[in-house]
Scaffold this motif. Sequence first.
Motif, PDB file in Angstrom:
ATOM      1  N   SER A   1       1.167  -1.654   0.103  1.00 40.51           N
ATOM      2  CA  SER A   1      -0.314  -0.125  -0.024  1.00 40.51           C
ATOM      3  C   SER A   1       0.858   1.525   0.179  1.00 40.51           C
ATOM      4  O   SER A   1       0.629   2.737  -0.624  1.00 40.51           O
ATOM      5  N   SER A   2       1.961   1.247   0.593  1.00 43.99           N
ATOM      6  CA  SER A   2       3.083   2.823   0.622  1.00 43.99           C
ATOM      7  C   SER A   2       4.249   1.778   0.148  1.00 43.99           C
ATOM      8  O   SER A   2       4.516   1.665   0.348  1.00 43.99           O
ATOM      9  N   GLY A   3       5.313   3.193   0.018  1.00 45.78           N
ATOM     10  CA  GLY A   3       6.527   3.122   0.700  1.00 45.78           C
ATOM     11  C   GLY A   3       6.966   2.338  -0.547  1.00 45.78           C
ATOM     12  O   GLY A   3       7.035   1.921  -1.745  1.00 45.78           O
ATOM     13  N   ILE A   4       8.306   1.266  -0.413  1.00 46.71           N
ATOM     14  CA  ILE A   4       8.949   0.655  -1.511  1.00 46.71           C
ATOM     15  C   ILE A   4       7.988  -0.578  -2.284  1.00 46.71           C
ATOM     16  O   ILE A   4       7.907  -0.452  -3.145  1.00 46.71           O
TER      17      ILE A   4
ATOM     18  N   ALA B   1      14.660  -7.550   3.250  1.00 47.73           N
ATOM     19  CA  ALA B   1      15.957  -7.512   3.919  1.00 47.73           C
ATOM     20  C   ALA B   1      15.786  -6.000   4.599  1.00 47.73           C
ATOM     21  O   ALA B   1      15.124  -4.887   4.061  1.00 47.73           O
TER      22      ALA B   1
ATOM     23  N   MET C   1       8.169   4.114   7.239  1.00 50.35           N
ATOM     24  CA  MET C   1       8.236   4.190   7.870  1.00 50.35           C
ATOM     25  C   MET C   1      10.033   5.097   8.783  1.00 50.35           C
ATOM     26  O   MET C   1       9.839   5.227   9.794  1.00 50.35           O
ATOM     27  N   VAL C   2      10.489   4.862   7.445  1.00 46.51           N
ATOM     28  CA  VAL C   2      12.140   6.274   8.111  1.00 46.51           C
ATOM     29  C   VAL C   2      11.207   7.541   8.743  1.00 46.51           C
ATOM     30  O   VAL C   2      11.700   8.076   9.549  1.00 46.51           O
TER      31      VAL C   2
ATOM     32  N   ASN D   1       7.467  -8.237   1.026  1.00 46.19           N
ATOM     33  CA  ASN D   1       7.820  -7.616   1.546  1.00 46.19           C
ATOM     34  C   ASN D   1       7.717  -6.342   2.779  1.00 46.19           C
ATOM     35  O   ASN D   1       7.915  -5.321   3.544  1.00 46.19           O
TER      36      ASN D   1
ATOM     37  N   VAL E   1       6.414  -9.614  12.266  1.00 46.51           N
ATOM     38  CA  VAL E   1       5.731  -8.997  10.704  1.00 46.51           C
ATOM     39  C   VAL E   1       7.548  -9.273  10.219  1.00 46.51           C
ATOM     40  O   VAL E   1       7.029  -9.266   8.787  1.00 46.51           O
TER      41      VAL E   1
ATOM     42  N   ILE F   1      -2.081  -4.601   5.643  1.00 49.61           N
ATOM     43  CA  ILE F   1      -3.350  -4.346   6.344  1.00 49.61           C
ATOM     44  C   ILE F   1      -4.159  -2.529   5.929  1.00 49.61           C
ATOM     45  O   ILE F   1      -5.031  -2.399   6.736  1.00 49.61           O
TER      46      ILE F   1
ATOM     47  N   ASP G   1      -3.446  -9.233   6.738  1.00 51.48           N
ATOM     48  CA  ASP G   1      -2.149  -9.202   7.110  1.00 51.48           C
ATOM     49  C   ASP G   1      -0.719 -10.439   7.980  1.00 51.48           C
ATOM     50  O   ASP G   1      -1.566 -11.480   8.025  1.00 51.48           O
TER      51      ASP G   1
ATOM     52  N   PRO H   1      18.429  -2.901   1.507  1.00 49.58           N
ATOM     53  CA  PRO H   1      18.275  -1.732   1.032  1.00 49.58           C
ATOM     54  C   PRO H   1      19.596  -0.837   2.248  1.00 49.58           C
ATOM     55  O   PRO H   1      18.754  -0.906   3.371  1.00 49.58           O
TER      56      PRO H   1
ATOM     57  N   ILE I   1       7.650  -3.498   9.441  1.00 55.02           N
ATOM     58  CA  ILE I   1       7.649  -2.270  10.455  1.00 55.02           C
ATOM     59  C   ILE I   1       8.928  -2.264  11.454  1.00 55.02           C
ATOM     60  O   ILE I   1       9.733  -2.862  11.752  1.00 55.02           O
TER      61      ILE I   1
HETATM   62  N1  LIG Z   1      12.902   2.821   4.592  1.00 57.01           N
HETATM   63  C1  LIG Z   1      13.759   2.012   4.399  1.00 57.01           C
HETATM   64  O1  LIG Z   1      14.443   2.398   4.803  1.00 57.01           O
HETATM   65  C2  LIG Z   1      14.485   0.957   4.602  1.00 57.01           C
HETATM   66  C3  LIG Z   1      14.977   0.039   4.329  1.00 57.01           C
HETATM   67  C4  LIG Z   1      15.742  -1.431   4.869  1.00 57.01           C
HETATM   68  C5  LIG Z   1      14.776  -2.121   4.727  1.00 57.01           C
HETATM   69  N2  LIG Z   1      13.181  -0.882   4.736  1.00 57.01           N
HETATM   70  C6  LIG Z   1      12.002  -2.458   4.831  1.00 57.01           C
HETATM   71  O2  LIG Z   1      11.291  -2.385   3.285  1.00 57.01           O
HETATM   72  C7  LIG Z   1       9.959  -2.654   3.383  1.00 57.01           C
HETATM   73  C8  LIG Z   1       8.633  -1.809   3.280  1.00 57.01           C
HETATM   74  O3  LIG Z   1       9.238  -0.521   4.150  1.00 57.01           O
HETATM   75  P1  LIG Z   1       9.001   0.641   3.917  1.00 57.01           P
HETATM   76  O4  LIG Z   1      10.018   1.515   4.024  1.00 57.01           O
HETATM   77  O5  LIG Z   1       8.278   0.913   2.397  1.00 57.01           O
HETATM   78  O6  LIG Z   1       8.201   0.937   4.658  1.00 57.01           O
HETATM   79  P2  LIG Z   1       6.738   1.819   4.680  1.00 57.01           P
HETATM   80  O7  LIG Z   1       5.979   1.614   5.990  1.00 57.01           O
HETATM   81  O8  LIG Z   1       6.299   2.881   4.268  1.00 57.01           O
HETATM   82  O9  LIG Z   1       5.859   0.232   4.310  1.00 57.01           O
HETATM   83  C9  LIG Z   1       5.162  -0.609   4.915  1.00 57.01           C
HETATM   84  C10 LIG Z   1       4.126  -1.629   4.503  1.00 57.01           C
HETATM   85  O10 LIG Z   1       3.954  -2.460   5.528  1.00 57.01           O
HETATM   86  C11 LIG Z   1       2.736  -2.486   5.801  1.00 57.01           C
HETATM   87  N3  LIG Z   1       2.025  -3.936   6.682  1.00 57.01           N
HETATM   88  C12 LIG Z   1       2.943  -3.457   8.487  1.00 57.01           C
HETATM   89  N4  LIG Z   1       2.638  -4.705   8.526  1.00 57.01           N
HETATM   90  C13 LIG Z   1       1.893  -4.863   7.772  1.00 57.01           C
HETATM   91  C14 LIG Z   1       1.754  -6.413   8.745  1.00 57.01           C
HETATM   92  N5  LIG Z   1       0.983  -6.878   9.766  1.00 57.01           N
HETATM   93  N6  LIG Z   1       0.868  -7.365   7.240  1.00 57.01           N
HETATM   94  C15 LIG Z   1       0.574  -6.265   6.018  1.00 57.01           C
HETATM   95  N7  LIG Z   1       1.385  -5.258   5.759  1.00 57.01           N
HETATM   96  C16 LIG Z   1       1.471  -5.051   6.808  1.00 57.01           C
HETATM   97  C17 LIG Z   1       2.200  -1.205   6.146  1.00 57.01           C
HETATM   98  O11 LIG Z   1       0.701  -0.770   5.651  1.00 57.01           O
HETATM   99  C18 LIG Z   1       2.702  -0.285   4.804  1.00 57.01           C
HETATM  100  O12 LIG Z   1       1.962  -0.033   4.013  1.00 57.01           O
HETATM  101  C19 LIG Z   1      10.381  -3.208   4.942  1.00 57.01           C
HETATM  102  O13 LIG Z   1      10.192  -4.661   5.297  1.00 57.01           O
HETATM  103  C20 LIG Z   1      11.178  -2.760   5.882  1.00 57.01           C
HETATM  104  O14 LIG Z   1      11.628  -3.601   6.839  1.00 57.01           O
HETATM  105  C21 LIG Z   1      12.689  -0.544   4.735  1.00 57.01           C
END
Ligand SMILES: NC(=O)c1ccc[n+]([C@@H]2O[C@H](COP(=O)([O-])OP(=O)(O)OC[C@H]3O[C@@H](n4cnc5c(N)ncnc54)[C@H](O)[C@@H]3O)[C@@H](O)[C@H]2O)c1
Length: 332
Positions: free
Chosen positions: A96-99, A222, A272-273, A172, A194, A119, A145, A265, A175
Amino acid sequence: MRIKDKVAVITGGSSGIGASLVKTLVTSGAKVVFGDIDQVLGEKLAEGLNKEHKDSTVFVLCDVTDKNQYLNLFLVAEKTFGGIDVYKVAVITGGSSGIGASLVKTLVTSGAKVVFGDIDQVLGEKLAEGLNKEHKDSTVFVLCDVTDKNQYLNLFLVAEKTFGGIDIVCNNAGIAQANEFYDDSRNFIKTINVNLTAVIEGTQIGIKFLKKRGGGVIINTASMSGVNPWSVAPVYSAAKSGVIGFTRALYNLKKENIRVNAIAPYFAETAMVKVAIEKNPDFAEVIKRHGTLSTNEVVNAFIHVIENDYLFADIVKVTQKNLFEVLPKVKL
Ligand SMILES: NC(=O)c1ccc[n+]([C@@H]2O[C@H](COP(=O)([O-])OP(=O)(O)OC[C@H]3O[C@@H](n4cnc5c(N)ncnc54)[C@H](O)[C@@H]3O)[C@@H](O)[C@H]2O)c1
C-alpha cells in the motif's frame, strides 16, 4: 511450464499433428497463432476453436519457405496477444505504501499482473483503483495482515483464482518500532513476527504456488541493518539478519527452478523512515550520515533480481544512486 495463458506460434497447423496441437493448446488455455499454406482448412479450424474459446486462435496464411511470411506469423502473435509469453503474475505484501507501492506500480506498468496485500486498506484500494484505470484488470488489493497465516494464504489463492498462477513473490511488509527493546516491553515480538516469521511463512506458501507454475522467484525485503547491525534498533536488526540467513540457506531450491533472494537497502524515503525520525532523534543522525534512497532506486534492485537467473540465495545490497552489489555467497 504451464500452458494456460501462454502464447504459441505453430506452423503446419491446418491439418494432421499440427492441427491436433493447435486444438490441444487452445483447450488447455493457451492463445495460438498458427500458419499454413492451406487456407481453407486453417480458417475453418480457427473459426471452430474461436466459437468455443473466444479470441483464442488466429490463422495466418504462411508459407514457411518465405522468411517474410514466417516473420509475419510472429508479428501477428505479438500484435494480437502481446508477445509470445503473455504476462507474469506477482504477489506483494506491504504494497500500500513506500517501497511496496513503488514495486506494485513498476511491475504493473511493465505488463505484469499484481495482487498485493496490506493492512492499510484505504491506501491499498486507492492504489489498485488508480492502476486499474490505466492498466485494465491489472491489479488486485487484498486486505492482509501477514502475521495471520490464513490471510497470507488467501492472498495467493486470490492471485491464482484471478490470474491463473503466480511467478513472483515479494515478502516485503515490515515495521520499525521506536520502543522495540530498551523500554523492556514485549513490543519486540511484533517486530519479529512481521519482519521475520511472516517472511518465513510467506516463503513456505510461495514455494507451493511457484511449484505449480514450474518455478519462479521469491524476493524478501531485508535491510542493511541485517548486515551492519544498528544500535538504535537491535530487534529490527536481528529480524533482518534472520531474513538474510534464511534466504541464504535456501540455495537448494534452485534445483526446483525457484530462486529465493533478498534485497538489503540502506535508508529509503518512506513513511517508515519519516516516523522513525520523528520518534527518535538518534535516527536523524544516522540517516544524515548515510543519505536516503528513492523507492525507485530500491525497486530497480528488485527488477534486477527478477530478470537475472544467476541470482539465487543471494543478498543484494542497495546503496545510493542506483548502485547495487551482490554480497558474496556464503554457506556451510
Ligand atoms: N525505508 C527504509 O529505509 C528501509 C530500509 C531497509 C529495509 N526496509 C524494509 O522495506 C520494507 C518496506 O518498508 P517501507 O520503507 O516501504 O515502509 P512503509 O511503512 O512505507 O511500508 C510498509 C508497508 O507494510 C505494511 N504493513 C505493516 N505491517 C503489516 C502487516 N502485519 N501485514 C501487512 N502489511 C503490513 C504497512 O501498512 C505499509 O504499507 C520493510 O520490510 C522494511 O523493513 C525499509
